[in-house]
Design a protein around this motif. Structure first.
Motif, PDB file in Angstrom:
ATOM      1  N   GLN A 111      75.212   9.028  61.381  1.00 22.93           N
ATOM      2  CA  GLN A 111      74.188   9.630  62.229  1.00 22.93           C
ATOM      3  C   GLN A 111      74.876  10.572  63.210  1.00 22.93           C
ATOM      4  O   GLN A 111      76.012  10.351  63.626  1.00 22.93           O
ATOM      5  CB  GLN A 111      73.385   8.585  62.979  1.00 22.93           C
ATOM      6  N   GLY A 116      63.929  11.655  66.419  1.00 22.54           N
ATOM      7  CA  GLY A 116      64.916  12.274  65.542  1.00 22.54           C
ATOM      8  C   GLY A 116      64.590  13.673  65.096  1.00 22.54           C
ATOM      9  O   GLY A 116      63.615  14.279  65.528  1.00 22.54           O
ATOM     10  N   PRO A 129      63.963   8.065  62.286  1.00 17.43           N
ATOM     11  CA  PRO A 129      64.368   9.209  63.105  1.00 17.43           C
ATOM     12  C   PRO A 129      63.409  10.399  62.992  1.00 17.43           C
ATOM     13  O   PRO A 129      63.788  11.510  62.618  1.00 17.43           O
ATOM     14  CB  PRO A 129      65.748   9.544  62.539  1.00 17.43           C
ATOM     15  N   LEU A 139      68.129  11.345  66.640  1.00 17.73           N
ATOM     16  CA  LEU A 139      69.088  11.082  65.573  1.00 17.73           C
ATOM     17  C   LEU A 139      68.897  12.022  64.393  1.00 17.73           C
ATOM     18  O   LEU A 139      67.772  12.357  64.025  1.00 17.73           O
ATOM     19  CB  LEU A 139      68.919   9.656  65.046  1.00 17.73           C
ATOM     20  N   TYR A 140      70.009  12.401  63.800  1.00 14.37           N
ATOM     21  CA  TYR A 140      70.008  13.027  62.489  1.00 14.37           C
ATOM     22  C   TYR A 140      70.768  12.077  61.581  1.00 14.37           C
ATOM     23  O   TYR A 140      71.902  11.688  61.879  1.00 14.37           O
ATOM     24  CB  TYR A 140      70.690  14.400  62.501  1.00 14.37           C
ATOM     25  N   ILE A 141      70.165  11.673  60.491  1.00 14.72           N
ATOM     26  CA  ILE A 141      70.765  10.738  59.546  1.00 14.72           C
ATOM     27  C   ILE A 141      71.186  11.497  58.293  1.00 14.72           C
ATOM     28  O   ILE A 141      70.430  12.330  57.780  1.00 14.72           O
ATOM     29  CB  ILE A 141      69.765   9.616  59.147  1.00 14.72           C
ATOM     30  N   ARG A 150      74.019  11.743  66.854  1.00 19.12           N
ATOM     31  CA  ARG A 150      73.123  11.336  67.939  1.00 19.12           C
ATOM     32  C   ARG A 150      73.282  12.280  69.112  1.00 19.12           C
ATOM     33  O   ARG A 150      74.381  12.550  69.572  1.00 19.12           O
ATOM     34  CB  ARG A 150      73.429   9.903  68.364  1.00 19.12           C
ATOM     35  N   GLU A 190      70.984   5.386  52.396  1.00 22.41           N
ATOM     36  CA  GLU A 190      70.469   6.353  53.379  1.00 22.41           C
ATOM     37  C   GLU A 190      68.970   6.152  53.600  1.00 22.41           C
ATOM     38  O   GLU A 190      68.489   6.146  54.739  1.00 22.41           O
ATOM     39  CB  GLU A 190      70.742   7.781  52.916  1.00 22.41           C
TER      40      GLU A 190
END
Length: 118
Positions: A22, A112, A107, A31-33, A24, A98
Motif C-alpha cells: 500500500q 483511498g 480503499p 490508501l493506494y493498494i 499511504r 490483492e
C-alpha cells in the motif's frame, strides 16, 4: 560454464517477495493498494512513475504532485507464502491476495484512491 550463464542461473534461483503493498498518504490516511511479483522493487517503479507524473491513478498522482511526494509511505501489507508446487499459478495467487486486501481495507472514496467497481 561461462560467467554469464552462471549469473543467469543464479538470478533464476532468487526468490523475490511477492504480494500486496500500500501507498499511504499520512496527511489524510488515503490508501493506494497494489500487488507485485517483486515487492522490493515495486516501490522504485511506483516512485519513478509518480515523480515523472505519469502514474495511471490520476487522483493519487494529483495529490502526490500537490504534496510534492511528501507524506507518502510505502508499506508491504501481505507477502505470498512460497510454494514448491510447479502447478501453482503464482501471478493469479498474488492478484487474489490483492483482491482480498482490497475487500478488507476498502480503499474507496474518502479512504483511498480506488473507485469501487459494482
Amino acid at each position: 560454464m561461462s560467467q554469464k550463464k552462471d549469473l543467469k542461473m543464479t538470478y533464476k534461483e532468487i526468490q523475490f517477495r511477492k504480494g500486496v503493498y500500500q501507498l499511504r498518504n499520512t496527511r489524510n490516511n488515503k490508501l493506494y493498494i497494489g500487488s507485485s511479483m517483486d515487492l522490493d522493487r515495486a516501490w522504485n517503479s511506483l516512485n519513478l512513475q509518480l515523480k515523472m507524473g505519469n502514474f495511471a491513478n490520476t487522483l493519487l498522482q494529483q495529490e502526490w504532485n500537490d504534496q510534492q511526494g511528501q507524506d507518502f509511505v510505502y508499506e508491504i501489507v501481505e507477502v505470498l507464502k512460497e510454494t514448491n508446487d510447479p502447478q501453482a499459478d503464482v501471478k493469479a495467487d498474488v492478484k487474489t491476495l490483492e483482491r482480498l486486501v482490497m475487500m478488507e481495507l476498502q480503499p474507496f472514496g474518502d479512504k483511498g484512491y480506488h473507485t469501487q467497481k459494482l
